[in-house]
Design a protein around this motif. Structure first.
Motif, short mmCIF file in Angstrom:
data_model
loop_
_atom_site.label_atom_id
_atom_site.label_comp_id
_atom_site.label_asym_id
_atom_site.label_seq_id
_atom_site.Cartn_x
_atom_site.Cartn_y
_atom_site.Cartn_z
N ARG A 21 3.68 -16.72 -2.45
CA ARG A 21 3.74 -16.36 -1.04
C ARG A 21 4.33 -17.51 -0.23
N LYS A 57 -7.21 -6.85 -10.77
CA LYS A 57 -6.19 -5.80 -10.64
C LYS A 57 -5.49 -5.53 -11.98
N LYS A 102 -1.79 -16.92 -8.63
CA LYS A 102 -1.09 -16.77 -7.36
C LYS A 102 -0.53 -18.12 -6.94
N GLY A 149 7.50 -4.65 5.31
CA GLY A 149 8.30 -5.44 4.38
C GLY A 149 8.46 -4.68 3.08
N CYS A 202 5.11 -0.85 11.99
CA CYS A 202 5.20 -2.12 12.72
C CYS A 202 5.49 -3.26 11.77
N ARG A 223 5.35 -7.88 12.21
CA ARG A 223 4.43 -8.77 12.92
C ARG A 223 4.73 -8.85 14.42
N ASP A 244 -0.79 -4.27 16.33
CA ASP A 244 -2.13 -3.95 15.85
C ASP A 244 -2.65 -2.60 16.34
N GLY A 299 -2.18 -1.12 0.94
CA GLY A 299 -0.94 -1.67 0.40
C GLY A 299 -1.04 -3.18 0.28
N ASN A 306 -3.15 -6.89 0.08
CA ASN A 306 -4.34 -7.37 -0.60
C ASN A 306 -5.38 -7.76 0.43
N ASN A 337 -2.25 -1.07 -4.75
CA ASN A 337 -0.97 -1.79 -4.79
C ASN A 337 -0.64 -2.33 -6.18
N GLY A 348 3.17 -2.74 -8.19
CA GLY A 348 4.06 -3.89 -8.27
C GLY A 348 3.87 -4.66 -9.57
P1 NAD Z 1 6.81 -8.93 3.03
O1 NAD Z 1 6.95 -10.35 3.42
O2 NAD Z 1 7.95 -8.23 2.37
O3 NAD Z 1 6.42 -8.07 4.32
C1 NAD Z 1 5.31 -8.35 5.13
C2 NAD Z 1 5.41 -7.47 6.37
O4 NAD Z 1 4.20 -7.58 7.12
C3 NAD Z 1 6.53 -7.88 7.32
O5 NAD Z 1 7.06 -6.71 7.93
C4 NAD Z 1 5.82 -8.73 8.36
O6 NAD Z 1 6.50 -8.79 9.62
C5 NAD Z 1 4.53 -7.94 8.46
N1 NAD Z 1 3.41 -8.71 9.01
C6 NAD Z 1 3.00 -9.95 8.68
N2 NAD Z 1 1.93 -10.31 9.42
C7 NAD Z 1 1.66 -9.25 10.21
C8 NAD Z 1 0.67 -8.99 11.18
N3 NAD Z 1 -0.25 -9.90 11.49
N4 NAD Z 1 0.68 -7.77 11.81
C9 NAD Z 1 1.62 -6.85 11.50
N5 NAD Z 1 2.58 -7.04 10.58
C10 NAD Z 1 2.59 -8.23 9.96
O7 NAD Z 1 5.48 -8.87 2.14
P2 NAD Z 1 5.10 -7.77 1.06
O8 NAD Z 1 5.62 -8.19 -0.26
O9 NAD Z 1 5.41 -6.41 1.59
O10 NAD Z 1 3.51 -7.98 0.98
C11 NAD Z 1 2.64 -7.42 1.96
C12 NAD Z 1 1.24 -7.38 1.39
O11 NAD Z 1 1.23 -6.63 0.17
C13 NAD Z 1 0.62 -8.74 1.03
O12 NAD Z 1 -0.78 -8.64 1.21
C14 NAD Z 1 0.92 -8.85 -0.46
O13 NAD Z 1 0.02 -9.74 -1.12
C15 NAD Z 1 0.70 -7.43 -0.88
N6 NAD Z 1 1.34 -7.02 -2.15
C16 NAD Z 1 2.68 -7.17 -2.34
C17 NAD Z 1 3.24 -6.73 -3.53
C18 NAD Z 1 4.72 -6.79 -3.78
O14 NAD Z 1 5.15 -6.30 -4.83
N7 NAD Z 1 5.53 -7.32 -2.89
C19 NAD Z 1 2.44 -6.17 -4.53
C20 NAD Z 1 1.08 -6.03 -4.30
C21 NAD Z 1 0.54 -6.45 -3.10
#
Ligand code: NAD
Length: 423
Positions: free
Chosen positions: A80, A100, A112, A225, A246, A248, A286, A321, A323, A348, A351
């Motif tokens: 991360r 998981k 991690k 994301g 949404c 962030r 939010d 979606g 964690n 999730n 992935g």
């Molecule tokens: P990413 O960086 O691709 O996207 C994160 C998204 O969340 C972005 O749109 C960001 O703007 C938004 N965001 C961040 N903080 C925010 C907030 N406070 N309020 C609203 N939106 C906010 O990350 P990702 O890979 O999509 O991961 C997101 C979550 O899913 C994390 O908890 C990650 O651990 C979990 N996850 C990811 C994967 C994967 O394959 N990428 C697999 C399992 C779990």
């Protein structure tokens, strides 16, 4: 069993992970020694490393890589990049990865990593320098038989390509199995990019099989994301009405349905959601968590639903979606209100499941077709879902989260017991 954190709201991902663990350990009747083993971290690697910035100056960054438990196999977990990632977050995320992988039936333990950086605030060149140096720092503790990183929040396929290349250069030959989530052209798997979002769709279709599936369901997706954006796009394609999205900075609401596919194509090209000019009212991010919808998909980060806002959460079904998006106290409140939560450990897992397929392909120098990847993904996830549901139905007052935690922990206990303690 964990009185220090039981009274107040769990204010970190680690307190949540430990609270959930001890609740499951109570149900499973685990003793103190087993708890000690399962709450220990095999390796906690912490580093401060300098990176040359574009203006010639150097900046020092903090990085972490944590191995939780390797009883079931090599360690697996994302990296991360976030300005507020802490060692405790990384530990919590590593522990969740252990359970998981076990719930999904994958031969991996949990790991991690994290670097304290806002990837949006550095240039592509700086991000590459940082990634290569961080990879060099963790090289002694990663490897295709040891620990296999993958993308997480703030990292992506390009970052994985740099990690794979850096590790390979250090070994004198290409080692595609050292990371997963790489671009397909350098040994990545078909379907990996969409796997987590696709897994959410498969699980929702299964969960709602007697209620017409996702077609026509009103959906809110928090976080846009890799996980949230792909999930929103696939849900829209499957006939759901994605009314809220949404990132962030910006929320968008459209009761007729936001064009999630168009919005995500815009964001995927590296542009902010705030600049997308598609139809919909702009709202606070939010507010999406409080939407009056059939299904809420928190897909941003941990602890977005806490005692501070849980009373305003209206969706009767939540699929995690992200964690740890729901604090244990908010989880209790939602359960008491009859809200169903498909927990992160299951929800999730798509992935890491396709990351497993990518690792298998890399080790065999094979390339699976996307249909094969998706079919296997569906099979493993639906198996895991049915096992979790069966456990929840059997045990009194057992939520899907309780069941998933118990199954994951039980499988790790079995591996620890069978392997015994060396020497
Ligand atoms: P990413 O960086 O691709 O996207 C994160 C998204 O969340 C972005 O749109 C960001 O703007 C938004 N965001 C961040 N903080 C925010 C907030 N406070 N309020 C609203 N939106 C906010 O990350 P990702 O890979 O999509 O991961 C997101 C979550 O899913 C994390 O908890 C990650 O651990 C979990 N996850 C990811 C994967 C994967 O394959 N990428 C697999 C399992 C779990």
């Amino acid at each position: 069993m964990l009185p220090a954190v039981a009274a107040a709201e769990s204010n970190s991902a680690l307190t949540s992970a430990l609270r959930q663990f001890h609740a499951a350990a109570d149900r499973l009747g685990l003793g103190g020694q087993q708890r000690d083993i399962l709450t220990s971290f095999k390796t906690v690697f912490q580093t401060r490393f300098p990176v040359e910035m574009d203006d010639g100056s150097f900046r020092v960054f903090d990085g972490y890589r944590v191995h939780h438990n390797a009883a079931r196999g090599p360690l697996k977990g994302g990296v991360r990049y976030s300005p507020d990632v802490s060692l405790d977050d990384v530990k919590a995320l590593a522990m969740w990865m252990t359970w998981k992988c076990a719930v999904a039936g994958l031969p991996f333990g949990g790991a991690k990593g994290g670097v304290v950086v806002d990837p949006r605030a550095v240039s592509a060149n700086e991000l590459e320098n940082l990634t290569r140096r961080f990879t060099a720092e963790i090289t002694p503790i990663i490897g295709p038989d040891q620990d296999i990183p993958a993308p997480d929040m703030g990292t992506n396929a390009q970052v994985m390509a740099w990690m794979m290349d850096t590790y390979s250069m250090g070994h004198g030959h290409t080692i595609p199995g050292v990371v997963t989530g790489k671009p397909v052209s350098v040994g990545g798997s078909e379907g990996r990019y969409e796997a987590t979002g696709r897994g959410l769709l498969y699980l929702l279709e299964e969960h709602l099989a007697d209620a017409g599936g996702v077609r026509g369901k009103r959906i809110a997706v928090h976080g846009f994301g890799n996980v949230g954006g792909v999930a929103a796009r696939l849900l829209q394609r499957a006939g759901a009405r994605v009314q809220y999205i949404c990132d962030r900075d910006t929320g968008i609401w459209n009761p007729k349905g936001v064009d999630a596919a168009a919005a995500f194509a815009y964001v995927e090209a590296g542009r902010p959601l705030a600049d997308w000019d598609g139809a919909g009212e702009r709202i606070a991010p939010d507010a999406v968590l409080e939407a009056d919808v059939d299904i809420l998909v928190p897909a941003a980060r941990e602890h977005v639903i806490t005692t501070a806002n849980v009373d305003r959460v209206r969706a009767p079904l939540i699929i995690e979606g992200a964690n740890g998006p729901v604090s244990p106290e908010a989880d209790d409140a939602l359960t008491a209100r009859g809200v169903t939560i498909i927990p992160d450990l299951l929800a999730n897992a798509g992935g890491v499941t396709v990351s497993y397929f990518e690792w298998v392909q890399a080790r065999q120098y094979m390339h699976w077709r996307e249909q094969q990847v998706n079919d296997e993904l569906r099979r493993l996830l639906i198996d895991a879902y049915r096992t979790v549901v069966a456990r929840a139905v059997q045990a009194p007052n057992c939520t899907l989260r309780d069941a998933a935690q118990s199954i994951g922990i039980e499988r790790v206990v079995e591996a620890v017991t069978l392997r015994g303690i060396f020497p």
